[in-house]
Design an enzyme around this catalytic site. Structure first.
Site, PDB file in Angstrom:
ATOM      1  N   VAL A  49      73.067 -17.760  19.518  1.00  0.00           N
ATOM      2  CA  VAL A  49      71.797 -17.121  19.163  1.00  0.00           C
ATOM      3  C   VAL A  49      70.608 -18.069  19.223  1.00  0.00           C
ATOM      4  CG1 VAL A  49      72.853 -15.326  17.750  1.00  0.00           C
ATOM      5  CG2 VAL A  49      72.187 -17.508  16.695  1.00  0.00           C
TER       6      VAL A  49
ATOM      7  N   TYR B 251      79.944 -11.168  23.539  1.00  0.00           N
ATOM      8  CA  TYR B 251      79.731 -10.111  22.546  1.00  0.00           C
ATOM      9  C   TYR B 251      79.977  -8.737  23.163  1.00  0.00           C
ATOM     10  CZ  TYR B 251      77.415 -14.016  20.160  1.00  0.00           C
ATOM     11  OH  TYR B 251      77.128 -15.221  19.588  1.00  0.00           O
TER      12      TYR B 251
ATOM     13  N   SER C 284      76.919 -20.088  18.337  1.00  0.00           N
ATOM     14  CA  SER C 284      78.208 -19.500  18.727  1.00  0.00           C
ATOM     15  C   SER C 284      78.766 -20.047  20.033  1.00  0.00           C
ATOM     16  CB  SER C 284      78.080 -17.981  18.824  1.00  0.00           C
ATOM     17  OG  SER C 284      78.022 -17.403  17.543  1.00  0.00           O
TER      18      SER C 284
END
Length: 458
Positions: free
Chosen positions: A266, A248, A72
């Site tokens: 991740v 996030y 990401s």
């Protein structure tokens, strides 16, 4: 006794990176991602840390050159490419810019529009991968690889095994089908997801992430290669969305503590940007409950604290941006006939020198403009003003416009203005702001003012 070979001195930033790395290498907590076998097998003790300045100096420590999939952390860079290739209007028609308060892979779209909420979650990144240049999925993959390689300053490979493993998951395709049904996905579902997974599978290092962050810090220009990877005008948009949505569900606490636009992945990568200054890249695969690297978060927090990097930290408040020179300092060293010297001494109150220093932002240019206008109120007849810009560092574009307006007002009031700047190539905005333009040497400017004064009195 053998003579000891002297060790080269260590740069202070390298020393700080080494200290942070040593302190945090033993930090426990978190678990590695299990979304692909290669991620699940990652060494939880691996830890790389790197920093790259906007001038291109790189400092690195630990596993900074170990490759991992970007995951990401690719999202802000693909977003930048989409903005460069498709433009703001097209991109915002398909993906919003608001934080979600939901996990990065939540099956959530905007109720009113059917758009993905922002480009830092999976749904938004699937869309932005559709909006980079290319008529086919392969062409868009090539564009993304080339663009990310431009950000990193080297050709990037990819991990096909990670890509294939993640392709087996259903959630990203479910997101794509929801967007397709809502009209916000501009391409075929399978092609869109495949291109997105390709982007996530690109292989980078912590050093690469630092350079990529520094490229954004430098206005889209890679500080190692000099390539303008994306236009400077779109960088504030990218950094703004990184700041509000990049970490996030931890984005709020991150920005309070660290104060830098950032994005995590991740696989354990984190990229952070101090605009105009530098980029930070970290890698450590153990993740917290928000999906962010435990050691990466800790390292960026410590560096921000130690180096005063928080974007909302007030800086430079004590630096006076302008100094009016004494009359004796407005004279050049030119040797002149005694008659001319007498004339200049008698009229030296019509020669003025103002020195400007430090970053020229809105606060400092306000002071400079006020000083110039206040001084000019008492001027009668023709005057000569030299503005010395050699000690000016960073220049804010609107500040240049404001100063130019004041200089134009003075020029219309019978004031001859000259700007002094050593590096005119870096100050294109100054060109044409005054009738005399700019000169490189203060002595030339002062001599020119004296010549003008003498000519006006003959």
């Amino acid at each position: 006794m053998a003579r000891r070979t002297p060790q080269p001195p260590t740069h202070p930033l390298q020393t700080r990176l080494e200290a942070v790395h040593a302190e945090l290498s033993g930090l426990d907590g978190g678990t590695v991602s299990t979304s692909a076998p290669a991620l699940a097998e990652a060494d939880p003790d691996g830890f790389g840390l790197a920093l790259c300045t906007a001038d291109g100096r790189v400092h690195a420590v630990g596993d900074a050159d170990r490759e991992f999939t970007v995951q990401s952390a690719v999202k802000p860079f693909v977003y930048a490419l989409a903005l460069a290739d498709s433009g703001w209007d097209e991109v915002v028609a398909h993906v919003g810019v608001e934080p979600t308060g939901e996990p990065f892979n939540a099956l959530v779209l905007e109720a009113e529009t059917g758009r993905a909420p922002n480009p830092m979650v999976n749904a938004g990144a699937i869309v932005t991968c559709c909006l980079v240049a290319g008529g086919t999925a392969r062409e868009r993959e090539d564009r993304i690889r080339a663009g990310l390689s431009g950000f990193a300053g080297r050709p990037l490979g990819d991990d096909a095994q990670v890509r294939e493993a993640e392709a087996a998951g259903a959630r990203n395709r479910a997101l794509a089908w929801l967007m397709k049904d809502g009209g916000s996905l501009p391409h075929d579902v399978d092609d869109a997801v495949d291109v997105y997974l390709f982007a996530c599978s690109l292989l980078v290092t912590a050093r690469d992430l630092a350079v990529m962050g520094a490229t954004l810090a430098a206005g889209g220009r890679n500080p190692l290669t000099g390539e303008q990877v994306v236009p400077v005008d779109l960088v504030p948009t990218v950094l703004s969305v990184m700041g509000t949505c990049g970490m996030y569900d931890g984005a709020g606490s991150w920005f309070v503590k660290v104060g830098l636009p950032a994005k995590s992945g991740v696989a354990g990568g984190v990229v952070a940007v101090q605009p105009g200054q530098l980029g930070i890249g970290t890698w450590s695969p153990a993740l917290d409950e928000d999906g962010n690297s435990v050691r990466g978060i800790a390292a960026c927090t410590r560096l921000s604290e130690d180096l005063g990097m928080h974007e909302f930290r007030p800086e430079g408040l004590g630096l006076p941006p302008v100094e009016r020179a004494e009359a004796r300092d407005t004279r050049s060293r030119t040797s002149r006939p005694q008659e001319d010297e007498d004339v200049l001494r008698s009229h030296e109150d019509r020669l003025h020198l103002v020195r400007v220093q430090g970053p020229l932002g809105l606060r400092s240019v306000d002071t400079v403009c006020a000083e110039l206008l206040e001084a000019a109120q008492g001027w009668q007849g023709r005057h000569w003003l030299t503005v010395d810009l050699r000690a000016v560092g960073w220049v804010h574009g609107p500040a240049v416009d404001m100063l130019a307006e004041v200089l134009d007002v003075l020029a219309a009031s019978d004031v001859t203005v000259a700007l002094v700047d050593r590096d005119r190539s870096q100050r294109a905005d100054w060109e044409g702001t005054t009738p005399d333009g700019t000169v490189r040497d203060l002595e030339d400017a002062l001599r020119g003012a004296e010549d003008g004064l003498l000519a006006s009195l003959r």
